[in-house]
Design a protein around this motif. Structure first.
Motif, PDB file in Angstrom:
ATOM      1  N   ILE A 139      21.721 -97.400 -64.770  1.00  0.00           N
ATOM      2  CA  ILE A 139      23.011 -97.624 -64.754  1.00  0.00           C
ATOM      3  C   ILE A 139      24.397 -98.089 -65.202  1.00  0.00           C
ATOM      4  CG2 ILE A 139      21.543-100.494 -64.487  1.00  0.00           C
ATOM      5  CD1 ILE A 139      22.720-100.650 -61.299  1.00  0.00           C
ATOM      6  N   LYS A 158      17.841 -89.485 -63.936  1.00  0.00           N
ATOM      7  CA  LYS A 158      17.065 -89.882 -63.027  1.00  0.00           C
ATOM      8  C   LYS A 158      17.435 -89.359 -61.357  1.00  0.00           C
ATOM      9  CE  LYS A 158      14.743 -94.137 -63.927  1.00  0.00           C
ATOM     10  NZ  LYS A 158      14.509 -95.576 -64.702  1.00  0.00           N
ATOM     11  N   PHE A 188      21.116 -90.757 -60.903  1.00  0.00           N
ATOM     12  CA  PHE A 188      21.278 -92.088 -59.867  1.00  0.00           C
ATOM     13  C   PHE A 188      22.156 -91.402 -58.981  1.00  0.00           C
ATOM     14  CE2 PHE A 188      20.476 -96.434 -61.734  1.00  0.00           C
ATOM     15  CZ  PHE A 188      19.575 -95.602 -63.241  1.00  0.00           C
TER      16      PHE A 188
HETATM   17  C1  PLP Z   1      15.718 -96.098 -65.381  1.00  0.00           C
HETATM   18  C2  PLP Z   1      14.397 -96.749 -66.940  1.00  0.00           C
HETATM   19  C3  PLP Z   1      15.766 -96.774 -67.767  1.00  0.00           C
HETATM   20  C4  PLP Z   1      17.161 -96.812 -67.040  1.00  0.00           C
HETATM   21  O1  PLP Z   1      17.039 -98.501 -66.917  1.00  0.00           O
HETATM   22  P1  PLP Z   1      18.716 -99.233 -66.513  1.00  0.00           P
HETATM   23  O2  PLP Z   1      18.098-100.881 -66.033  1.00  0.00           O
HETATM   24  O3  PLP Z   1      18.677 -98.384 -65.211  1.00  0.00           O
HETATM   25  O4  PLP Z   1      19.385 -99.279 -67.821  1.00  0.00           O
HETATM   26  C5  PLP Z   1      15.321 -97.223 -69.276  1.00  0.00           C
HETATM   27  N1  PLP Z   1      13.054 -96.917 -68.747  1.00  0.00           N
HETATM   28  C6  PLP Z   1      13.163 -96.640 -68.736  1.00  0.00           C
HETATM   29  C7  PLP Z   1      11.284 -96.720 -68.884  1.00  0.00           C
HETATM   30  C8  PLP Z   1      13.278 -96.005 -66.516  1.00  0.00           C
HETATM   31  O5  PLP Z   1      12.087 -95.698 -65.979  1.00  0.00           O
END
Ligand code: PLP
Length: 373
Positions: A225, A40, A44
């Protein structure tokens, strides 16, 4: 206006080896079967086309995006893997998703009924995911009866496919294990005895896959991340394994000149040369995502010198003080390594007293992206 800037020498390098490593160690730690690369917000801010290519090469089998437009952008790039939109979408747009095999999330029975209506009379079907709100209190079903009613709608509507049931954790990247446990118990309570089974469930973000993989099923990891090699919880949560930062930030000197001790530099004249030396100008500014308040921060010259940002970073340009002469065109590394010297994103975030997560998410499309081995 296209905001790429291919004629300026200010570049984000993305390391293929780092993506491969990060995906592999996190997948192994979580004993995951599948990695959903969460790309997304222009991956990043690292760059969607490049990170999508690197993720697939590294073994990601599917994608997670924040919104329908991002999912459509990935389809436009030619990717045919499953894509989950993890935020909510206006249900009047569902035909766009159904036509391109994009899974959408729904949080109410009403939105599911609206979605089904858009598809009636077509031969399209839509994959539907139902988020369960177990304690983040962002989106999803918070109540067992509402979830049951929604699943009955999905089962009854021929145009809707019950693709997934999932939740998202609020403290997976913190030491708050009690809240992780609370969300797991909420999941069990809310999903007990449902009228139909989804094709799949998914729970784990980077935090669950890294620190709490034993708490819940991690067959599918929604990897954000960590894919980029950044520990957003440093120093509270040390990594149990090593990640490698994917991004390096490099520019070429556009102007170079001697400067005398005491001469002022930049807007507001907040910096004065500490001694006779040289001043370089770099084609990068805070509009590119390099922090506004980085005066004094280290920068690494290709000849081994360490310079320091001189004065406030301007919108599109910035200056640095160095002791010895530097030719125009020399490479300057603002994030990354030169020889034994490294500047990490963590160091830059600490220095500028900003959180690393917004810092890593704010690189501008004006920076060129290149993939390095
Ligand atoms: C952004 C997001 C992720 C990714 O999370 P990270 O902590 O960056 O690995 C996973 N699931 C949902 C629903 C998210 O919004």
């Amino acid at each position: 206006m296209n905001y790429n800037a291919p004629h300026r020498h200010a570049t984000i390098e993305l390391s293929q080896a780092a993506v491969v490593h990060n995906l592999k160690v996190i997948k192994a730690n979580a004993h995951a079967k599948e990695i959903m690369a969460v790309l997304k917000a222009n991956a990043f801010s690292h760059g969607l086309p490049e990170m999508a290519a690197l993720s697939v090469k590294a073994g990601a089998t599917r994608f997670g995006m924040a919104m329908l437009d991002e999912a459509l952008a990935l389809r436009d790039l030619g990717y045919t893997e499953p894509i989950d939109v993890l935020g909510l979408t206006d249900p009047t747009y569902v035909r766009l998703a159904a036509e391109r095999n994009i899974t959408l999330a729904f949080s109410t029975k009403k939105s599911l009924l609206t979605a089904a209506k858009q598809l009636s009379g077509t031969n399209l079907s839509l994959k539907v995911s139902l988020p369960v709100d177990t304690g983040l209190n962002r989106i999803g079903f918070k109540n067992h009866d509402d979830l049951v009613a929604a699943i009955k709608v999905v089962s009854a509507e021929k145009t809707l496919i019950f693709q997934s049931l999932w939740t998202h954790f609020a403290t997976a990247d913190t030491p708050n294990v009690d809240y992780v446990d609370f969300q797991v118990s909420e999941w069990q309570r809310l999903t007990y005895n449902l009228p139909a089974k989804p094709n799949e469930t998914h729970f784990a973000n980077t935090g669950i896959a890294t620190w709490y993989p034993e708490k819940i099923n991690t067959d599918i990891v929604r990897l954000g991340i960590g894919l980029f090699g950044i520990n957003g919880s440093d120093p509270t949560m040390p990594m149990p394994f090593e990640l490698i930062p994917v991004l390096s930030l490099k520019v070429e000197v556009v102007n170079s000149k001697p400067i005398k001790a005491g001469e002022a530099v930049g807007y507001g004249v907040t910096f004065r040369a500490p001694q006779d030396g040289y001043l370089i100008t770099m084609p990068i500014g805070h509009s590119d995502g390099y922090p506004f308040n980085a005066s004094g921060m280290r920068v690494l010259m290709a000849d081994g010198q360490v310079g320091h940002i001189a004065g406030g970073v301007a919108m599109d340009q910035s200056m640095a003080f160095v002791e010895n002469p530097v030719p125009v065109g020399m490479m300057v590394t603002l994030i990354g390594s030169v020889g034994d010297e490294t500047i990490t994103m963590e160091e830059l975030a600490d220095y500028t007293q900003c959180n690393i997560v917004p810092l890593m998410n704010d690189f501008s499309p004006r920076l060129q992206r290149i993939i390095v081995p």
